[in-house]
Motif scaffolding. Structure first.
Motif, PDB file in Angstrom:
ATOM      1  N   UNK A   1      15.373 -45.750 -23.698  1.00  0.00           N
ATOM      2  CA  UNK A   1      16.800 -45.898 -23.946  1.00  0.00           C
ATOM      3  C   UNK A   1      17.493 -44.608 -24.303  1.00  0.00           C
ATOM      4  N   UNK A   2      16.794 -43.464 -24.154  1.00  0.00           N
ATOM      5  CA  UNK A   2      17.430 -42.174 -24.372  1.00  0.00           C
ATOM      6  C   UNK A   2      17.342 -41.386 -23.075  1.00  0.00           C
ATOM      7  N   UNK A   3      17.946 -40.221 -23.043  1.00  0.00           N
ATOM      8  CA  UNK A   3      18.073 -39.521 -21.776  1.00  0.00           C
ATOM      9  C   UNK A   3      16.754 -38.888 -21.327  1.00  0.00           C
ATOM     10  N   UNK A   4      16.590 -38.784 -20.010  1.00  0.00           N
ATOM     11  CA  UNK A   4      15.337 -38.287 -19.443  1.00  0.00           C
ATOM     12  C   UNK A   4      15.033 -36.856 -19.855  1.00  0.00           C
ATOM     13  N   UNK A   5      16.064 -36.062 -20.131  1.00  0.00           N
ATOM     14  CA  UNK A   5      15.806 -34.659 -20.465  1.00  0.00           C
ATOM     15  C   UNK A   5      14.981 -34.523 -21.734  1.00  0.00           C
ATOM     16  N   UNK A   6      14.996 -35.520 -22.631  1.00  0.00           N
ATOM     17  CA  UNK A   6      14.171 -35.457 -23.831  1.00  0.00           C
ATOM     18  C   UNK A   6      12.689 -35.433 -23.470  1.00  0.00           C
ATOM     19  N   UNK A   7      12.343 -36.101 -22.369  1.00  0.00           N
ATOM     20  CA  UNK A   7      10.958 -36.090 -21.931  1.00  0.00           C
ATOM     21  C   UNK A   7      10.501 -34.700 -21.538  1.00  0.00           C
ATOM     22  N   UNK A   8      11.380 -33.958 -20.853  1.00  0.00           N
ATOM     23  CA  UNK A   8      11.041 -32.581 -20.508  1.00  0.00           C
ATOM     24  C   UNK A   8      10.832 -31.722 -21.742  1.00  0.00           C
ATOM     25  N   UNK A   9      11.697 -31.893 -22.722  1.00  0.00           N
ATOM     26  CA  UNK A   9      11.585 -31.151 -23.976  1.00  0.00           C
ATOM     27  C   UNK A   9      10.288 -31.502 -24.699  1.00  0.00           C
ATOM     28  N   UNK A  10       9.957 -32.806 -24.752  1.00  0.00           N
ATOM     29  CA  UNK A  10       8.731 -33.245 -25.411  1.00  0.00           C
ATOM     30  C   UNK A  10       7.503 -32.675 -24.710  1.00  0.00           C
ATOM     31  N   UNK A  11       7.527 -32.665 -23.378  1.00  0.00           N
ATOM     32  CA  UNK A  11       6.395 -32.100 -22.627  1.00  0.00           C
ATOM     33  C   UNK A  11       6.230 -30.615 -22.927  1.00  0.00           C
ATOM     34  N   UNK A  12       7.334 -29.894 -23.034  1.00  0.00           N
ATOM     35  CA  UNK A  12       7.254 -28.475 -23.354  1.00  0.00           C
ATOM     36  C   UNK A  12       6.670 -28.223 -24.737  1.00  0.00           C
ATOM     37  N   UNK A  13       7.055 -29.055 -25.706  1.00  0.00           N
ATOM     38  CA  UNK A  13       6.541 -28.875 -27.069  1.00  0.00           C
ATOM     39  C   UNK A  13       5.024 -29.025 -27.132  1.00  0.00           C
ATOM     40  N   UNK A  14       4.454 -29.803 -26.226  1.00  0.00           N
ATOM     41  CA  UNK A  14       2.999 -29.966 -26.213  1.00  0.00           C
ATOM     42  C   UNK A  14       2.276 -28.643 -25.975  1.00  0.00           C
ATOM     43  N   UNK A  15       2.954 -27.690 -25.336  1.00  0.00           N
ATOM     44  CA  UNK A  15       2.307 -26.430 -24.945  1.00  0.00           C
ATOM     45  C   UNK A  15       2.877 -25.228 -25.692  1.00  0.00           C
ATOM     46  N   UNK A  16       3.664 -25.464 -26.750  1.00  0.00           N
ATOM     47  CA  UNK A  16       4.362 -24.342 -27.383  1.00  0.00           C
ATOM     48  C   UNK A  16       3.422 -23.359 -28.059  1.00  0.00           C
ATOM     49  N   UNK A  17       2.177 -23.773 -28.334  1.00  0.00           N
ATOM     50  CA  UNK A  17       1.228 -22.864 -28.988  1.00  0.00           C
ATOM     51  C   UNK A  17       0.552 -21.913 -28.005  1.00  0.00           C
ATOM     52  N   UNK A  18       0.751 -22.139 -26.729  1.00  0.00           N
ATOM     53  CA  UNK A  18       0.078 -21.329 -25.705  1.00  0.00           C
ATOM     54  C   UNK A  18       1.070 -20.309 -25.146  1.00  0.00           C
ATOM     55  N   UNK A  19       1.120 -19.146 -25.778  1.00  0.00           N
ATOM     56  CA  UNK A  19       2.124 -18.149 -25.436  1.00  0.00           C
ATOM     57  C   UNK A  19       1.955 -17.619 -24.018  1.00  0.00           C
ATOM     58  N   UNK A  20       0.701 -17.427 -23.585  1.00  0.00           N
ATOM     59  CA  UNK A  20       0.483 -16.910 -22.224  1.00  0.00           C
ATOM     60  C   UNK A  20       1.041 -17.869 -21.184  1.00  0.00           C
ATOM     61  N   UNK A  21       0.892 -19.173 -21.433  1.00  0.00           N
ATOM     62  CA  UNK A  21       1.417 -20.173 -20.506  1.00  0.00           C
ATOM     63  C   UNK A  21       2.940 -20.137 -20.497  1.00  0.00           C
ATOM     64  N   UNK A  22       3.541 -20.050 -21.681  1.00  0.00           N
ATOM     65  CA  UNK A  22       5.007 -20.010 -21.763  1.00  0.00           C
ATOM     66  C   UNK A  22       5.561 -18.790 -21.030  1.00  0.00           C
ATOM     67  N   UNK A  23       4.917 -17.641 -21.205  1.00  0.00           N
ATOM     68  CA  UNK A  23       5.393 -16.427 -20.540  1.00  0.00           C
ATOM     69  C   UNK A  23       5.198 -16.511 -19.026  1.00  0.00           C
ATOM     70  N   UNK A  24       4.073 -17.097 -18.589  1.00  0.00           N
ATOM     71  CA  UNK A  24       3.832 -17.235 -17.151  1.00  0.00           C
ATOM     72  C   UNK A  24       4.826 -18.209 -16.530  1.00  0.00           C
ATOM     73  N   UNK A  25       5.118 -19.305 -17.241  1.00  0.00           N
ATOM     74  CA  UNK A  25       6.131 -20.252 -16.746  1.00  0.00           C
ATOM     75  C   UNK A  25       7.481 -19.551 -16.590  1.00  0.00           C
TER      76      UNK A  25
END
Length: 425
Positions: free
Chosen positions: A268-292
């Motif tokens: 019942x909330x907007x789909x963009x929250x799902x993208x944000x939640x998925x990103x938070x799952x990987x926030x500890x992996x700096x190399x992945x964030x920089x490569x993305x």
């Protein structure tokens, strides 16, 4: 069959022409504003506004309808939302909560973050309550006021990050406190927005609202325990090599972002929250964030983001504001600026910062830009932000972001850069 193919080709040609105009205008706006010492994203926002009824649609109404239609085409709307899902993944993945090495910095960050959310939220909520009768007649007064509160409380982490790099504050103590407080601000803001959206889209009965909020809480628990360890194992099995995300991992990231987007939509909330939640799952992996950022981020910013800015611009009519509305616009802008800068300044002073560094923190936290527009479009989609207030808040987002650069140029040379984080004796 031939007729169907022809209609498809016509739709494709129409969408391609719109994309050419959107991307071209955004690049021109980006370049012009960067030359003026402003963030390029602000130029892209202004470019999107000029394509709407505030300028292009007003001067050339027939050409505007021929190009964009009376309303944005479904294909363009869907592209803008896909872009936001990917952008929100990028923002969530790029969040850095581990920069605070000392207890003093952590305490200062909390001191800054809490009032930077609470005070503007309270002011925005109050403005909503007072203005509901004249600006939002017939709308749910509580939900309208809550959206006004969130709109004033948000801070734009992506644009703030670019500003910190430009002014060489990214590695400075002020920059660390500002970006960390803004990250906390945004996480709290997105959680509040998710709760308000879930409440707004329910039938507004107590049982339905409680069920929606309970499902959202369960979703957040699932993110923390089963999914976050799973994300760690994925990165360990398919590590980033030479600064490049393996194709299989990239496919998994995209599918995960889209799956969680569907989940949040179903909640019942907007789909963009799902993208944000998925990103938070990987926030500890700096190399992945920089490569993305290198592989996908540039395309998202250059291709998808101008679509969203134009989508916002087509719904914003600055010329539709009346004389009475100008008074409300002044109130909104002053409350937004004062509600951020003043409490952050006082909190920073209470944490031991000298006056000019404290004021610099306030100026940084006043940046809104992109994140603000996302919030506003959610409120508009749900039908709880009327066109007039939507336009006022868009203007506020642009004004508060435009202020940041000039304020920093005024403050930083006088803040004695080597000594700008000095505490009072």
């Amino acid at each position: 069959m031939a007729g169907s193919v022809h209609q498809t080709e016509l739709l494709l040609a129409s969408v391609l022409l719109q994309l050419i105009v959107m991307i071209g205008a955004a690049r021109i706006g980006n370049s012009l504003f960067r030359r003026m010492g402003q963030p390029g994203a602000v130029g892209e926002i202004v470019a999107g506004l000029t394509l709407g009824p505030s300028l292009f649609g007003y001067l050339f109404p027939q050409a505007s309808v021929a190009l964009f239609g009376a309303t944005p085409q479904p294909a363009v709307t869907v592209l803008s939302q896909i872009g936001l899902v990917l952008l929100m993944f990028q923002i969530g993945c790029g969040f850095e909560f581990g920069q605070l090495g000392s207890a003093r910095l952590r305490r200062a960050t909390l001191f800054v973050a809490i009032p930077s959310i609470a005070v503007p939220f309270a002011l925005g909520f109050g403005i909503g309550i007072v203005s509901a009768a004249s600006l939002a007649p017939g709308m749910d007064r509580l939900i309208y006021s809550l959206f006004c509160g969130i709109a004033l409380a948000i801070t734009a982490v992506p644009v703030l990050g670019r500003i910190l790099v430009e002014y060489r504050l990214a590695g400075d103590e002020l920059g660390v406190v500002a970006i960390s407080a803004a990250a906390i601000n945004d996480v709290v803001g997105w959680v509040l927005l998710a709760l308000i959206s879930a409440y707004a889209t329910a039938t507004l009965t107590g049982a339905h609202a409680a069920l929606s909020l309970g499902a959202l809480a369960l979703f957040m628990l699932l993110l923390r325990w089963p999914l976050m360890p799973l994300a760690d194992r994925l990165v360990a099995r398919m590590p980033v090599r030479d600064g490049t995300i393996p194709p299989n991992l990239l496919a998994v990231l995209l599918c995960l972002a889209f799956v969680l987007a569907i989940c949040t939509f179903r909640l019942g909330i907007f789909a963009i929250f799902g993208g944000f939640a998925a990103g938070l799952l990987f926030h500890r992996h700096r190399a992945l964030a920089e490569a993305w950022q290198r592989q996908v981020g540039g395309f998202v910013l250059v291709f998808f983001l101008p679509i969203f800015f134009t989508f916002t611009g087509l719904r914003t009519n600055l010329l539709g504001l009346t004389v009475a509305d100008i008074g409300w616009l002044f109130v909104v802008v002053v409350a937004a600026i004062g509600g951020k800068i003043l409490p952050v300044y006082l909190a920073a002073r209470a944490s031991g910062y000298a006056p000019r560094p404290a004021l610099t923190l306030g100026a940084l936290m006043n940046t809104r830009a992109l994140m603000e527009l996302i919030v506003l479009n959610i409120g508009r989609e749900l039908g709880f932000l009327p066109p007039t207030m939507f336009t006022m808040l868009v203007v506020m987002a642009v004004v508060t972001t435009l202020m940041t650069g000039p304020l920093l140029r005024l403050l930083l040379p006088r803040a004695h850069l080597a000594d700008r984080t000095r505490v009072d004796a």
